[in-house]
Design a protein around this motif. Structure first.
Motif, PDB file in Angstrom:
ATOM      1  N   HIS A 329       9.045   0.061  12.697  1.00  0.00           N
ATOM      2  CA  HIS A 329       7.822   0.930  12.935  1.00  0.00           C
ATOM      3  C   HIS A 329       8.151   2.433  12.780  1.00  0.00           C
ATOM      4  N   GLN A 330       9.294   2.897  13.157  1.00  0.00           N
ATOM      5  CA  GLN A 330       9.751   4.483  13.275  1.00  0.00           C
ATOM      6  C   GLN A 330       9.992   4.737  11.965  1.00  0.00           C
ATOM      7  N   GLU A 331      10.810   3.665  11.272  1.00  0.00           N
ATOM      8  CA  GLU A 331      11.292   4.026   9.846  1.00  0.00           C
ATOM      9  C   GLU A 331      10.143   4.116   8.838  1.00  0.00           C
ATOM     10  N   VAL A 332       9.096   3.225   9.040  1.00  0.00           N
ATOM     11  CA  VAL A 332       7.921   3.661   8.292  1.00  0.00           C
ATOM     12  C   VAL A 332       7.352   4.916   8.517  1.00  0.00           C
ATOM     13  N   LYS A 334       8.480   7.805   9.257  1.00  0.00           N
ATOM     14  CA  LYS A 334       9.473   8.775   8.903  1.00  0.00           C
ATOM     15  C   LYS A 334       9.431   9.072   7.484  1.00  0.00           C
ATOM     16  N   GLY A 335       9.334   7.914   6.748  1.00  0.00           N
ATOM     17  CA  GLY A 335       9.623   7.751   5.310  1.00  0.00           C
ATOM     18  C   GLY A 335       8.200   7.636   4.337  1.00  0.00           C
ATOM     19  N   GLN A 336       8.390   8.052   3.133  1.00  0.00           N
ATOM     20  CA  GLN A 336       7.099   7.836   2.495  1.00  0.00           C
ATOM     21  C   GLN A 336       7.290   6.622   1.400  1.00  0.00           C
ATOM     22  N   CYS A 337       8.406   5.705   1.690  1.00  0.00           N
ATOM     23  CA  CYS A 337       8.537   4.632   0.765  1.00  0.00           C
ATOM     24  C   CYS A 337       8.195   3.611   1.576  1.00  0.00           C
ATOM     25  N   ARG A 338       7.532   2.513   0.715  1.00  0.00           N
ATOM     26  CA  ARG A 338       7.129   1.351   1.259  1.00  0.00           C
ATOM     27  C   ARG A 338       8.020   0.364   1.840  1.00  0.00           C
ATOM     28  N   ARG A 339       7.767  -0.088   2.776  1.00  0.00           N
ATOM     29  CA  ARG A 339       8.755  -1.315   3.707  1.00  0.00           C
ATOM     30  C   ARG A 339       8.263  -2.363   3.909  1.00  0.00           C
ATOM     31  N   TYR A 340       8.950  -3.437   4.232  1.00  0.00           N
ATOM     32  CA  TYR A 340       8.720  -4.931   4.579  1.00  0.00           C
ATOM     33  C   TYR A 340       9.589  -5.430   5.676  1.00  0.00           C
ATOM     34  N   CYS A 341       9.229  -6.268   6.516  1.00  0.00           N
ATOM     35  CA  CYS A 341      10.011  -6.906   7.489  1.00  0.00           C
ATOM     36  C   CYS A 341       9.477  -8.202   7.723  1.00  0.00           C
ATOM     37  N   LEU A 342      10.327  -9.048   8.582  1.00  0.00           N
ATOM     38  CA  LEU A 342       9.883 -10.323   8.816  1.00  0.00           C
ATOM     39  C   LEU A 342      10.014 -10.511  10.543  1.00  0.00           C
ATOM     40  N   ALA A 360       4.231  -2.547   4.747  1.00  0.00           N
ATOM     41  CA  ALA A 360       3.892  -1.254   5.456  1.00  0.00           C
ATOM     42  C   ALA A 360       3.872   0.249   4.974  1.00  0.00           C
ATOM     43  N   THR A 361       3.113   0.897   4.968  1.00  0.00           N
ATOM     44  CA  THR A 361       3.414   2.277   4.688  1.00  0.00           C
ATOM     45  C   THR A 361       2.669   3.275   5.606  1.00  0.00           C
ATOM     46  N   ALA A 362       3.301   4.553   5.438  1.00  0.00           N
ATOM     47  CA  ALA A 362       2.483   5.484   6.508  1.00  0.00           C
ATOM     48  C   ALA A 362       1.498   6.100   5.844  1.00  0.00           C
ATOM     49  N   ASP A 363       0.557   6.721   6.571  1.00  0.00           N
ATOM     50  CA  ASP A 363      -0.528   7.241   6.155  1.00  0.00           C
ATOM     51  C   ASP A 363       0.091   8.904   5.497  1.00  0.00           C
ATOM     52  N   GLU A 364      -0.803   9.597   5.002  1.00  0.00           N
ATOM     53  CA  GLU A 364      -0.112  10.985   4.445  1.00  0.00           C
ATOM     54  C   GLU A 364       0.153  12.004   5.418  1.00  0.00           C
ATOM     55  N   VAL A 386      15.584 -13.455  12.541  1.00  0.00           N
ATOM     56  CA  VAL A 386      16.442 -12.824  13.339  1.00  0.00           C
ATOM     57  C   VAL A 386      17.713 -12.224  12.301  1.00  0.00           C
ATOM     58  N   LEU A 387      17.973 -13.173  11.669  1.00  0.00           N
ATOM     59  CA  LEU A 387      19.113 -12.952  10.719  1.00  0.00           C
ATOM     60  C   LEU A 387      18.935 -11.961   9.704  1.00  0.00           C
ATOM     61  N   THR A 388      17.730 -11.588   9.068  1.00  0.00           N
ATOM     62  CA  THR A 388      17.238 -10.537   8.306  1.00  0.00           C
ATOM     63  C   THR A 388      15.858  -9.960   8.691  1.00  0.00           C
ATOM     64  N   PRO A 389      15.932  -9.062   9.574  1.00  0.00           N
ATOM     65  CA  PRO A 389      14.802  -8.573  10.166  1.00  0.00           C
ATOM     66  C   PRO A 389      13.948  -7.685   9.470  1.00  0.00           C
ATOM     67  N   TRP A 390      14.550  -6.863   8.577  1.00  0.00           N
ATOM     68  CA  TRP A 390      13.830  -5.897   7.792  1.00  0.00           C
ATOM     69  C   TRP A 390      14.592  -5.201   6.817  1.00  0.00           C
ATOM     70  N   ALA A 391      13.824  -4.901   5.652  1.00  0.00           N
ATOM     71  CA  ALA A 391      14.471  -4.089   4.470  1.00  0.00           C
ATOM     72  C   ALA A 391      13.288  -3.275   4.022  1.00  0.00           C
ATOM     73  N   TYR A 392      13.842  -2.337   3.037  1.00  0.00           N
ATOM     74  CA  TYR A 392      12.763  -1.369   2.513  1.00  0.00           C
ATOM     75  C   TYR A 392      13.203  -1.371   0.881  1.00  0.00           C
ATOM     76  N   ARG A 393      12.223  -0.622   0.198  1.00  0.00           N
ATOM     77  CA  ARG A 393      12.255  -0.422  -1.150  1.00  0.00           C
ATOM     78  C   ARG A 393      11.681   0.754  -1.474  1.00  0.00           C
ATOM     79  N   SER A 394      12.384   1.971  -1.950  1.00  0.00           N
ATOM     80  CA  SER A 394      11.940   2.967  -2.270  1.00  0.00           C
ATOM     81  C   SER A 394      11.211   3.120  -3.669  1.00  0.00           C
ATOM     82  N   THR A 395      11.668   2.332  -4.524  1.00  0.00           N
ATOM     83  CA  THR A 395      11.400   2.255  -6.013  1.00  0.00           C
ATOM     84  C   THR A 395      10.865   0.893  -6.268  1.00  0.00           C
TER      85      THR A 395
END
Length: 406
Positions: A329-332, A334-342, A360-364, A386-395
């Protein structure tokens, strides 16, 4: 007024006078003959009903797109409710007798007045549903936005006591809801004055009545614009005329152009797409509290939409997923890139535990986390959450059916 043709405006202008109205001022008493008809310019007026025990509630709000004097349009001379000034400002006023003569001689003015009567009836019907089925915080958000729009201002000079009378609720409930709005950064709340700082954020808390009200308002303005274009080709969207006699300026209020005739239906399509989408949409504030959800999101969380606000999203998660989601949640935000988690949703009385993928993505402004929830329980074993909680992609990347990057 801006919808009328220049000759129609010229015929009406000599009977109009500009008056200044103060907040709290009563301009119509129940049971007494109407002396004037009012057209708000930058103020808002409200119909108020009182009980024998002294309790009160707001029936309808009148802003700069309406008028006070509906009984005259319908053939009556008195009102059965009090009309008082909600937010002070200026209005145009015409004598009741002069108004009736204008209605008889100006067919288009009469038609426009009847259109407004229809709109106010719809508003009053919606207020009944709102008062019975929506929480105080939802109703307060709707009330603040409506008043600000009606008076064309972001600063409302009104007390919590007055709002409580309008909503028919305890003052303490209004104070608590306003405090949450201020903590979220949507309003600036001082004694006797409320400033709307973030109307977009505030609209996420407002009940569904606000979206319905906006659609009805847009439809009403389109009908006025269409009526104004009839017969003489007068285009109200560009009309602006000043009367030398009264100093009255006729300017359009949000009149749509001919190209905007389908705007209301298009907006309704977006609303329906959001509400009935097959995936869950959930919006969180910076503290991780639920602000809004669609039907699928409410089903996933096993809550009612009208009661979803201010629940911590982590309360719906298994303990093993809470820490990783808090980081996500905090990473989302802080950043402008899209993220996903399980994450793993806890089991409820109506469903089993579920593995959910969250995109998830943050508002402007970086104050809201806007999430899409997808049930992937049949694709991802719960132990992998639990083994793969979250990841992100900026491109842009290729996503496999399981939701992992390839």
């Amino acid at each position: 007024m801006a919808t009328l043709s220049p000759p129609e405006q010229a015929a009406l202008a000599p009977y109009l006078e500009r008056v200044t109205l103060a907040s709290g001022q009563v301009i119509v008493q129940p049971g007494k003959a109407l002396q004037h008809v009012y057209f708000p310019i930058n103020c808002s007026l409200t119909w108020v009903s009182h009980t024998a025990e002294g309790e009160s509630a707001e029936l309808a709000l009148v802003g700069r797109d309406g008028l006070i004097g509906v009984p005259l349009v319908l053939g009556a001379m008195t009102m059965q409710h009090t009309v008082q000034v909600q937010c002070g400002g200026q209005a145009l006023r015409i004598g009741a007798d002069d108004f009736l003569r204008q209605l008889r001689t100006q067919g288009r003015l009469h038609q426009m007045a009847l259109l407004y009567v229809q709109r106010q009836m719809a508003q009053m019907a919606q207020s009944i549903v709102c008062s019975r089925h929506h929480a105080v915080s939802e109703r307060l958000g709707h009330w603040l936005l409506n008043n600000a729009q009606g008076a064309n201002t972001r600063e409302l000079r009104v007390t919590h006591e007055t709002i409580s009378h309008m909503l028919g609720v305890r003052r303490e409930s209004v104070t608590q809801a306003a405090g949450r709005f201020q903590a979220a950064g949507w309003i600036d709340n001082h004694r006797g004055r409320i400033t709307l700082k973030d109307t977009v954020g505030l609209s996420t808390m407002a009940c569904e009545c606000h979206a319905r009200s906006q659609l009805e308002s847009q439809r009403y303005l389109q009908q006025l614009a269409h009526l104004g274009r009839q017969n003489d080709g007068h285009v109200p969207a560009v009309a602006s005329r000043e009367s030398v006699d009264t100093g009255v300026v006729f300017t359009p209020y949000g009149m749509p152009s001919e190209d905007d005739d389908s705007a209301a239906s298009d907006l309704q399509k977006y609303v329906d797409a959001y509400d009935f989408a097959p995936v869950g949409f959930v919006t969180l504030d910076a503290q991780g509290r639920v602000l809004q959800t669609n039907l699928a999101g409410a089903i996933l969380l096993d809550i009612q939409r009208s009661q979803c606000q201010n629940h911590l999203f982590s309360d719906f998660l298994e303990v093993s997923s809470q820490a990783s989601f808090a980081q996500f949640h905090q990473e989302v935000l802080k950043g402008q890139c899209r993220r996903y988690c399980l994450v793993e949703l806890t089991a409820t009385a109506h469903r089993r535990a579920m593995c959910v993928r969250i995109d998830a993505t943050a508002d402007e402004w970086g104050v809201e986390n806007r999430m899409v929830l997808i049930d992937v329980s049949d694709q991802v074993p719960l132990h992998e959450v639990v083994l793969t909680p979250w990841a992100y992609r900026s491109t842009p990347s290729v996503v496999t059916p399981l939701g992992y990057r390839s």
